[in-house]
Design a protein around this motif. Structure first.
Motif, short mmCIF file in Angstrom:
data_model
loop_
_atom_site.label_atom_id
_atom_site.label_comp_id
_atom_site.label_asym_id
_atom_site.label_seq_id
_atom_site.Cartn_x
_atom_site.Cartn_y
_atom_site.Cartn_z
N ILE A 1 4.33 14.85 -11.31
CA ILE A 1 4.76 15.32 -12.59
C ILE A 1 3.70 15.78 -13.44
O ILE A 1 3.92 16.68 -14.25
N LEU A 2 2.31 15.32 -13.39
CA LEU A 2 1.48 15.56 -14.28
C LEU A 2 0.93 16.93 -13.97
O LEU A 2 0.70 17.73 -14.87
N PHE A 3 0.84 17.42 -12.78
CA PHE A 3 0.69 18.56 -12.16
C PHE A 3 1.63 19.82 -12.82
O PHE A 3 1.14 20.92 -13.14
N LEU A 4 2.87 19.43 -12.75
CA LEU A 4 4.06 20.37 -13.27
C LEU A 4 3.96 20.58 -14.56
O LEU A 4 4.40 21.69 -15.09
N VAL B 1 0.80 -1.15 0.13
CA VAL B 1 -0.17 -0.22 0.06
C VAL B 1 0.82 1.18 -0.14
O VAL B 1 0.68 2.38 -0.66
N ALA B 2 2.04 1.22 0.64
CA ALA B 2 2.88 2.47 0.92
C ALA B 2 3.51 2.77 -0.43
O ALA B 2 3.51 3.90 -0.88
N GLY B 3 3.80 1.75 -1.08
CA GLY B 3 4.55 1.69 -2.65
C GLY B 3 3.60 2.38 -3.38
O GLY B 3 3.92 3.10 -3.93
N ASP B 4 2.39 1.70 -3.64
CA ASP B 4 1.49 2.25 -4.66
C ASP B 4 1.17 3.80 -4.19
O ASP B 4 0.97 4.65 -5.26
N PHE B 5 0.89 4.36 -2.84
CA PHE B 5 0.59 5.66 -2.64
C PHE B 5 1.79 6.44 -3.11
O PHE B 5 1.58 7.40 -3.70
N ALA B 6 3.14 5.99 -2.87
CA ALA B 6 4.21 6.68 -3.21
C ALA B 6 4.09 7.08 -4.71
O ALA B 6 4.37 8.08 -5.28
N ALA B 7 3.93 6.04 -5.64
CA ALA B 7 3.88 6.02 -6.81
C ALA B 7 2.89 7.13 -7.28
O ALA B 7 3.10 7.89 -8.16
N VAL C 1 1.60 9.54 -5.88
CA VAL C 1 1.93 10.80 -5.41
C VAL C 1 3.05 11.59 -6.68
O VAL C 1 2.88 12.59 -7.18
N ILE C 2 4.00 10.60 -6.83
CA ILE C 2 4.86 10.86 -7.76
C ILE C 2 4.43 11.28 -9.29
O ILE C 2 4.78 12.17 -9.89
N VAL C 3 3.50 10.43 -9.71
CA VAL C 3 2.66 10.56 -11.04
C VAL C 3 1.96 11.85 -11.35
O VAL C 3 2.00 12.57 -12.04
#
Length: 649
Positions: free
Chosen positions: A292-295, A279-285, A287-289
């Motif tokens: 990137i899309l927001f920026l 779950v922690a790994g999925d959440f971190a991924a 957030v990163i994606v």
């Protein structure tokens, strides 16, 4: 032989006398004698402290001299004996009072079970709270089809709540709190109920959806209840009882694990640590994606363009001072008004207040901290070009009155039309009347309601008389458009917008006048239609019912009045106000006049203002209606509360 004949004749005379007495007691003045006999039997059983000394069989006028007794048309219709230390199992004799409409014996020491009261078919209000009554709730109570208010709280009643309560179509109040009731309430369905309290019992199971709109306090003190609006969720079907422990937890506990099952159990599932890591790994991924899309998209959007603003956060979406869109400007109507531009609205913190037929309203907080209300209009009719729009808005801006919300400015562009008003921090009369209709609500007193009606009528009268040619109408009078300013003064809003949108905008939620055109696509408003809608608002103030609750509120009120239940149309919160019966009836008659089916039969709003001024000053207006030969059933069934704290209306 002669002796037998004489006995037979005597028996016939006795039978004849019995029949004559029975007929006499069932009609005319003898019916009152039957009622009084039942009251005297009640007195002999319960009045050990001598509180009912006025109940004397030789009294010349018992209906006016007997304590707590009221009559109508030769029958006892009202019996109110509260806090008199009456005691014993004494209620049964009252079942003879077959025309009784109000029975209140609360705050005494009565005991025993509740007897069969099914003979009281006319009963509307029944208050037996704060006694020592015991036993189950008798199902005979559910045969009283005219019952509006039932309060059996603070007794010793036990057993289930009869589901046959669902057969009471008019029941508005049901108070059964502070008893020993048990069982499930999942089958209760009382769609017209306004006041409910089942707290402090031993009820179990899920709160049914039909009762979920009441506050948690209505169900507090029942550990076995679950579901909305309570915080405890229903973990098992129909009950909030403790769920048995999970079998896997039990079997893996030390000392209970079967031999030889260690390895298979480890391989049969994923450990808790592994689940947390996934779950922690999925959440971190994620957030990163997302970052990137927001920026990426942020760099491609001009910093001042409103197109990046999220729906519900800002006011303006389609217009922009950039690109191919037409650039508009803010036009202010007061020299002293704080000036701002469209860009200031774009930067403002905005909160959506509500969506209506003519547009969406927002609360906007500008950079300097000032607050305004902004209405973003829907598409206006094709006949309204820029010139027509501006002329109409300027005419509206000239209408100034203490009971009207002032128009401060407007913005016009091809793709965006905004109206800027004073912000009313006190909310709407709709919220004042219908918000939090349950335990813990502060009642809205009679004086507050009359002042709301008078202020709204004065504002509407000014609109109708401010312009002679063309004659102006509000076009959308309703409780949500009567707002309270920071001083608590009621003020009408949204006036004059009917020409800027389809007539369907002003025809919803029970305020539509019968003569409104069937073609809802074209704009329509009339002063007679305004009077009709204002009459509906008066009925809301009197009944406490929202216009949207009843398919046709004026016709519903008329049907109740025709059934000689005039007093029953009034809001429960008004029943605690004493000495206002005549004023309430006068206001009811005025409201029914305003909502007459024929427009020609409705009074002008200037006449309505004079009527309400007379009522507000303590009179009853120049017209009145008889409460259908029935004295008001003004028994207070509200719990003890502090004095009304009116919202400054």
């Amino acid at each position: 032989m002669a002796e037998k004949k004489r006995r037979w004749i005597s028996l016939q005379w006795l039978l004849l006398l019995f029949v004559l007495l029975r007929c006499a007691f069932s009609s005319g003045s003898f019916s009152l004698s039957s009622d009084l006999a039942g009251l005297l039997a009640f007195k002999s059983l319960c009045d050990t402290s001598g509180e009912l000394l006025s109940w004397n069989s030789s009294a010349p006028a018992p209906c006016s001299s007997w304590l707590g007794v009221s009559c109508s048309q030769g029958r006892v219709t009202r019996l109110v004996l509260e806090s008199l230390s009456l005691s014993g199992a004494a209620i049964a004799p009252l079942s003879n009072l077959t025309e009784l409409r109000v029975l209140s014996l609360k705050s005494n020491h009565l005991s025993g079970s509740i007897p069969d009261l099914s003979s009281l078919s006319a009963l509307k209000l029944l208050f037996l709270s704060d006694n020592s009554l015991s036993g189950p709730i008798p199902s005979s109570l559910t045969t009283l089809s005219r019952l509006y208010r039932l309060d059996l709280s603070s007794n010793l009643l036990y057993g289930p709540i009869p589901l046959s309560f669902n057969r009471l179509p008019h029941l508005l109040t049901l108070r059964l709190d502070s008893n020993r009731l048990t069982g499930s309430i999942s089958g209760l369905a009382l769609p017209n109920l306004q006041d409910l309290n089942l707290s402090s019992n031993a009820l179990t199971g899920a709160v049914p959806p039909s009762l979920a709109s009441f506050p948690p306090a209505a169900f507090a003190g029942n550990p076995g209840l679950c579901g909305a609006p309570l915080q405890s969720s229903c973990l098992s079907t129909g009950s909030a009882s403790i769920v048995p422990p999970d079998t896997t937890t039990v079997s893996s506990s030390p000392g209970s694990k079967p031999e030889g099952t260690d390895e298979p159990r480890r391989r049969s599932g994923i450990s808790r640590a592994a689940v947390i890591a996934i779950v922690a790994g999925d959440f971190a991924a994620l957030v990163i994606v997302s970052t990137i899309l927001f920026l990426y998209f942020w760099r491609k959007i001009p910093s001042k363009s409103p197109s990046h603003l999220h729906e519900g956060e800002k006011i303006v979406y389609s217009s922009s001072p950039y690109g191919n869109f037409e650039r508009g400007r803010m036009v202010f109507f007061e020299e002293t008004s704080k000036r701002f531009e469209l860009e200031d609205l774009l930067r403002s913190s905005a909160e959506m207040l509500g969506k209506g037929g003519y547009g969406t309203a927002y609360k906007a907080v500008l950079d300097d901290g000032s607050v305004v209300a902004v209405k973003r209009l829907r598409e206006t009719p094709s006949a309204f070009g820029k010139r027509e729009f501006e002329q109409h808005i300027q005419a509206l801006a000239r209408i100034r009155h203490p009971n009207l919300v002032s128009l401060k400015a407007y913005y016009y562009a091809r793709d965006e039309k905004l109206l800027v008003y004073e912000f009313m921090p006190g909310g709407s009369v709709y919220s004042l009347l219908h918000g939090n209709r349950g335990p813990g609500r502060t009642p809205v007193g009679w004086d507050v309601r009359v002042r709301v009606a008078l202020a709204a009528a004065r504002g509407l009268a000014y609109i109708h008389t401010a312009s002679r040619s063309p004659r102006l109408a509000h076009g959308n009078v309703k409780a949500t458009n009567i707002l309270l300013d920071k001083a608590g003064t009621p003020r009408l809003s949204d006036f004059g917008l009917a020409l800027l949108g389809p007539s369907s905008a002003a025809r919803c939620c029970g305020y539509r006048a019968p003569e409104a055109p069937s073609d809802a696509r074209r704009p329509w408003a009339s002063q007679r239609g305004d009077v009709y809608a204002f009459g509906v608002v008066l009925l809301e103030l009197l009944t406490g019912r929202a216009a949207s609750e009843v398919s046709d509120l004026p016709r519903w009120v008329q049907s109740v009045v025709r059934e000689e239940w005039t007093a029953e149309v009034f809001d429960l919160e008004l029943m605690r106000c004493k000495g206002i019966e005549e004023q309430m009836v006068a206001m009811l008659q005025l409201a029914l006049g305003c909502t007459a089916t024929s427009p020609d039969q409705r009074p002008k709003i200037t006449h309505v203002v004079r009527m309400i001024e007379d009522i507000h000053s303590g009179g009853a207006g120049d017209t009145s209606v008889s409460p259908s030969h029935e004295s008001f059933d003004s028994v207070s069934d509200s719990p003890s509360v502090s004095e009304d704290a009116p919202p400054g209306a």
